[in-house]
Scaffold this motif. Structure first.
Motif, mmCIF file in Angstrom:
data_model
loop_
_atom_site.group_PDB
_atom_site.id
_atom_site.type_symbol
_atom_site.label_atom_id
_atom_site.label_comp_id
_atom_site.label_asym_id
_atom_site.label_seq_id
_atom_site.Cartn_x
_atom_site.Cartn_y
_atom_site.Cartn_z
ATOM 1 N N MET A 179 -9.574 2.455 13.033
ATOM 2 C CA MET A 179 -9.685 1.026 12.724
ATOM 3 C C MET A 179 -10.783 0.748 11.698
ATOM 4 N N ARG A 180 -11.926 1.426 11.798
ATOM 5 C CA ARG A 180 -13.057 1.172 10.917
ATOM 6 C C ARG A 180 -12.714 1.443 9.451
ATOM 7 N N LEU A 181 -11.741 2.332 9.218
ATOM 8 C CA LEU A 181 -11.407 2.724 7.844
ATOM 9 C C LEU A 181 -10.112 2.108 7.333
ATOM 10 N N GLN A 182 -9.407 1.371 8.180
ATOM 11 C CA GLN A 182 -8.086 0.903 7.776
ATOM 12 C C GLN A 182 -8.123 -0.020 6.567
ATOM 13 N N SER A 183 -9.083 -0.934 6.542
ATOM 14 C CA SER A 183 -9.161 -1.860 5.419
ATOM 15 C C SER A 183 -9.472 -1.116 4.122
ATOM 16 N N ALA A 184 -10.399 -0.154 4.192
ATOM 17 C CA ALA A 184 -10.731 0.638 3.010
ATOM 18 C C ALA A 184 -9.538 1.465 2.564
ATOM 19 N N TRP A 185 -8.799 2.019 3.521
ATOM 20 C CA TRP A 185 -7.604 2.809 3.196
ATOM 21 C C TRP A 185 -6.606 1.953 2.427
ATOM 22 N N ARG A 186 -6.372 0.735 2.914
ATOM 23 C CA ARG A 186 -5.430 -0.148 2.227
ATOM 24 C C ARG A 186 -5.889 -0.429 0.791
ATOM 25 N N GLU A 187 -7.158 -0.789 0.658
ATOM 26 C CA GLU A 187 -7.661 -1.140 -0.668
ATOM 27 C C GLU A 187 -7.578 0.051 -1.614
ATOM 28 N N LEU A 188 -7.944 1.222 -1.139
ATOM 29 C CA LEU A 188 -7.914 2.427 -1.966
ATOM 30 C C LEU A 188 -6.502 2.755 -2.403
ATOM 31 N N HIS A 189 -5.565 2.746 -1.479
ATOM 32 C CA HIS A 189 -4.197 3.137 -1.823
ATOM 33 C C HIS A 189 -3.469 2.061 -2.621
ATOM 34 N N ASP A 190 -3.815 0.806 -2.400
ATOM 35 C CA ASP A 190 -3.262 -0.249 -3.266
ATOM 36 C C ASP A 190 -3.703 -0.016 -4.711
ATOM 37 N N ALA A 191 -4.981 0.332 -4.890
ATOM 38 C CA ALA A 191 -5.505 0.571 -6.236
ATOM 39 C C ALA A 191 -4.863 1.804 -6.868
ATOM 40 N N LEU A 192 -4.678 2.863 -6.083
ATOM 41 C CA LEU A 192 -4.025 4.063 -6.605
ATOM 42 C C LEU A 192 -2.557 3.785 -6.942
ATOM 43 N N ASP A 193 -1.879 3.046 -6.073
ATOM 44 C CA ASP A 193 -0.473 2.710 -6.335
ATOM 45 C C ASP A 193 -0.320 1.868 -7.587
ATOM 46 N N ASP A 194 -1.317 1.019 -7.851
ATOM 47 C CA ASP A 194 -1.278 0.158 -9.037
ATOM 48 C C ASP A 194 -1.777 0.872 -10.291
ATOM 49 N N ASP A 195 -2.106 2.150 -10.175
ATOM 50 C CA ASP A 195 -2.677 2.923 -11.289
ATOM 51 C C ASP A 195 -3.921 2.219 -11.844
ATOM 52 N N ALA A 196 -4.779 1.750 -10.927
ATOM 53 C CA ALA A 196 -5.973 0.998 -11.311
ATOM 54 C C ALA A 196 -7.250 1.819 -11.189
ATOM 55 N N ILE A 197 -7.123 3.132 -10.938
ATOM 56 C CA ILE A 197 -8.288 3.989 -10.744
ATOM 57 C C ILE A 197 -8.225 5.179 -11.701
ATOM 58 N N ASP A 198 -9.314 5.391 -12.439
ATOM 59 C CA ASP A 198 -9.413 6.548 -13.331
ATOM 60 C C ASP A 198 -10.318 7.633 -12.766
#
Length: 584
Positions: free
Chosen positions: A109-128
């Motif tokens: 639970m403590r990491l779920q929000s961070a997981w969502r944000e990280l993978h949303d950014a990766l899916d959007d190709d927003a991370i270099d």
């Protein structure tokens, strides 16, 4: 012996509330030039039970980067004792949970929000780039560096398998006594490498201004490669992000620099922009020699690192342009660093920093005795890192507070750069009627919500009530703070008990400091936040998150209805607050 870094950390009593994460947050602020580290901490801090070795997870779409931090604080630091390798190795666990978990329900639970944000950014190709840090207060070691390199390689492999063809750089960094001390010194005295260098050149010329002078020339690529091999990241003391690596990838510009140096060194001069550095002094003893004392590269870190990674024999024919700038005026040095020390020559907020609205707001805040509001101009973190004050406002966080308060929580959270870059978003966030007192009103609300979250998070879990546990879980959803600000704003008529025709006119009757304004907000925020878990969860967990406008608007409408239904019960809280708000 007490070091400058130890003194600086001791003075940062504002970070004491974060316990063992204090050093990690200080390192993050210092390294990334963050003006308001508390706003970042309110979202990025994950330190606690079941954090799976992730103390901080900072996702910044504007810089297209992610920083994952694991910290370790020895109670009795010894110059002969190294940090435990097992603590660094635990970052493998962090990487597996954050990058390897297939769905959010697989993550604690403590990491779920961070997981969502990280993978949303990766899916959007927003991370270099992703940097994986091990921050501690002990000497550094080659064993730790090797372990972190293995962690970075593992993370790259996981992301490459999930996002084939995606170019993301992964770097593992040990930030122990030496590196953190160097970075702090670099924030005070930009030039850490003080050696004298004699460079063979084919001619040079001098340019000068009111407080500076510079020698411009063409230098051998081999010379720069040799200097980097000796001094490494200390060369980038004025460019703290340093070298981002040359992992082989078609889209990796650093790998391209390295390939040019190795395969076509004779063309390197024509293909590359060269370097800009600040020096203590320069001399021209002859037409074919330039001597410099001191060296800090402010533009060209990637060029320097790529050359350092290239084969020595292959760069011997290469050359590149170089500017060595001497300046004894501290303010000008900061400006030279500021305007050269970015990948892009301009940032979104730079285009707004001199417009009439921001110019007026800077003056208004000065009259109110508020420090730090720069109108969007870069480089506002230097003084805050050294000695933060209670009555400071970061322009970037103020912009996010305004966006959230005026109905755009998704912009405040996901697209903060758009506030400055997009004419329409900027105009909606900073209309002509925006004044400093209104910004104080909304900024202090945001800071109150942040502080409420932080204090609730530090409360022992077994002493929390069931309502507090629900609120902690809700706060763990990223974007919750900005949604809370939007919800309070949307219910302002119920809170104040009169029609609000223009929410930009809302301000306190008295001239408060930020700390004083937060005290005024605290009872209201405490009462209104209790409604959040039951009414404001769907927009944060649903498809699209805060970007799903219908879901957000429906939740805000329901929230406003409940505030209206319970306002009589809470009148003892709301009425004193309303009496302190200027009525127009």
């Amino acid at each position: 012996m007490t070091t400058a870094l130890q003194v600086a950390l001791a003075e940062r009593t504002d970070l004491d509330q974060y316990g063992s994460a204090k050093r990690a947050l200080f390192a993050l602020q210092m390294s990334l030039d963050i003006e308001d580290i508390h706003s970042v901490a309110a979202t990025a801090l994950t330190d606690g039970p079941d954090d799976k070795s992730c103390d901080v997870i900072y996702v910044d779409r504007d810089s297209r980067s992610v920083v994952l931090v694991q910290g370790y604080e020895s109670g009795s630091p010894d110059s002969k004792v190294q940090a435990p390798q097992g603590k660094a190795a635990s970052l493998h666990q962090a990487v597996n949970w954050l990058f390897g978990a297939q769905q959010v329900s697989d993550v604690p639970m403590r990491l779920q929000s961070a997981w969502r944000e990280l993978h949303d950014a990766l899916d959007d190709d927003a991370i270099d780039g992703v940097e994986i840090w091990f921050v501690h207060n002990l000497p550094e070691s080659s064993q730790i560096r090797d372990e972190l390199a293995a962690v970075a390689t593992a993370a790259h492999g996981i992301v490459a398998s999930r996002h084939p063809g995606r170019s993301v750089n992964f770097i593992g960094k040990e930030l122990g006594q030496e590196t953190l001390e160097d970075r702090y010194k670099g924030s005070q005295t930009p030039i850490l490498v003080t050696d004298k260098f004699q460079i063979e050149v084919a001619g040079s010329f001098v340019e000068s201004g009111d407080t500076w002078s510079a020698v411009c020339t063409s230098v051998p690529a081999q010379w720069l490669r040799d200097v980097f091999s000796v001094h490494q990241d200390r060369l980038f003391s004025a460019n703290i992000r340093g070298y981002l690596g040359s992992r082989k990838s078609q889209n990796n510009i650093n790998n391209g620099i390295q390939e040019t140096a190795e395969k076509t060194p004779a063309r390197f001069w024509a293909y590359n922009n060269g370097i800009t550095a600040i020096v203590h002094k320069f001399e021209q003893p002859s037409s074919d020699v330039v001597e410099i004392t001191g060296l800090a590269i402010v533009n060209g870190a990637q060029t320097t690192g790529a050359l350092g990674s290239a084969k020595s024999s292959s760069v011997s024919d290469g050359r590149l342009m170089a500017r060595f700038i001497k300046c004894e005026d501290a303010a000008t040095v900061r400006e030279i660093i500021r305007y050269n020390n970015r990948q892009n020559p301009t940032e979104a907020s730079d285009f707004r920093s001199n417009d009439r609205i921001q110019t007026r707001l800077v003056k208004e805040f000065e009259k109110l005795g508020v420090a730090g509001y720069s109108g969007g101009r870069r480089g506002g973190a230097e003084d805050v890192i050294r000695r933060p004050g209670e009555n400071q406002i970061s322009a970037s966080v103020a912009a996010q507070a305004l966006a959230a308060f005026h109905g755009r929580p998704e912009v405040a959270y996901h697209e903060k750069g758009q506030i400055w870059e997009s004419d329409s978003v900027y105009g909606a966030t900073f209309p002509e009627r925006t004044d400093a007192r209104h910004i104080m009103f909304v900024y202090s609300l945001l800071k109150t919500v942040e502080q409420y979250k932080i204090k609730l998070g530090t409360k022992a879990e077994d002493s929390r009530t069931s309502a507090e546990k629900s609120l902690v879980a809700w706060f763990s959803l990223r974007g919750s703070i900005f949604l809370a600000v939007s919800a309070v704003s949307n219910a302002m008529e119920e809170l104040l008990n009169y029609a609000v025709t223009d929410r930009y006119a809302l301000k306190f009757s008295n001239s408060y400091t930020v700390a004083e304004a937060m005290i005024v907000w605290q009872p209201v925020a405490s009462a209104m936040l209790k409604l959040a878990p039951s009414l404001l969860t769907d927009p944060l967990k649903g498809v699209g998150g805060l970007r799903n406008r219908p879901t957000v608007e429906n939740a805000l409408l329901s929230y406003r209805g409940i505030v209206d239904a319970t306002k009589d019960v809470n009148s003892a809280i709301y009425e004193p607050f309303a009496s302190l708000v200027e009525k127009k």
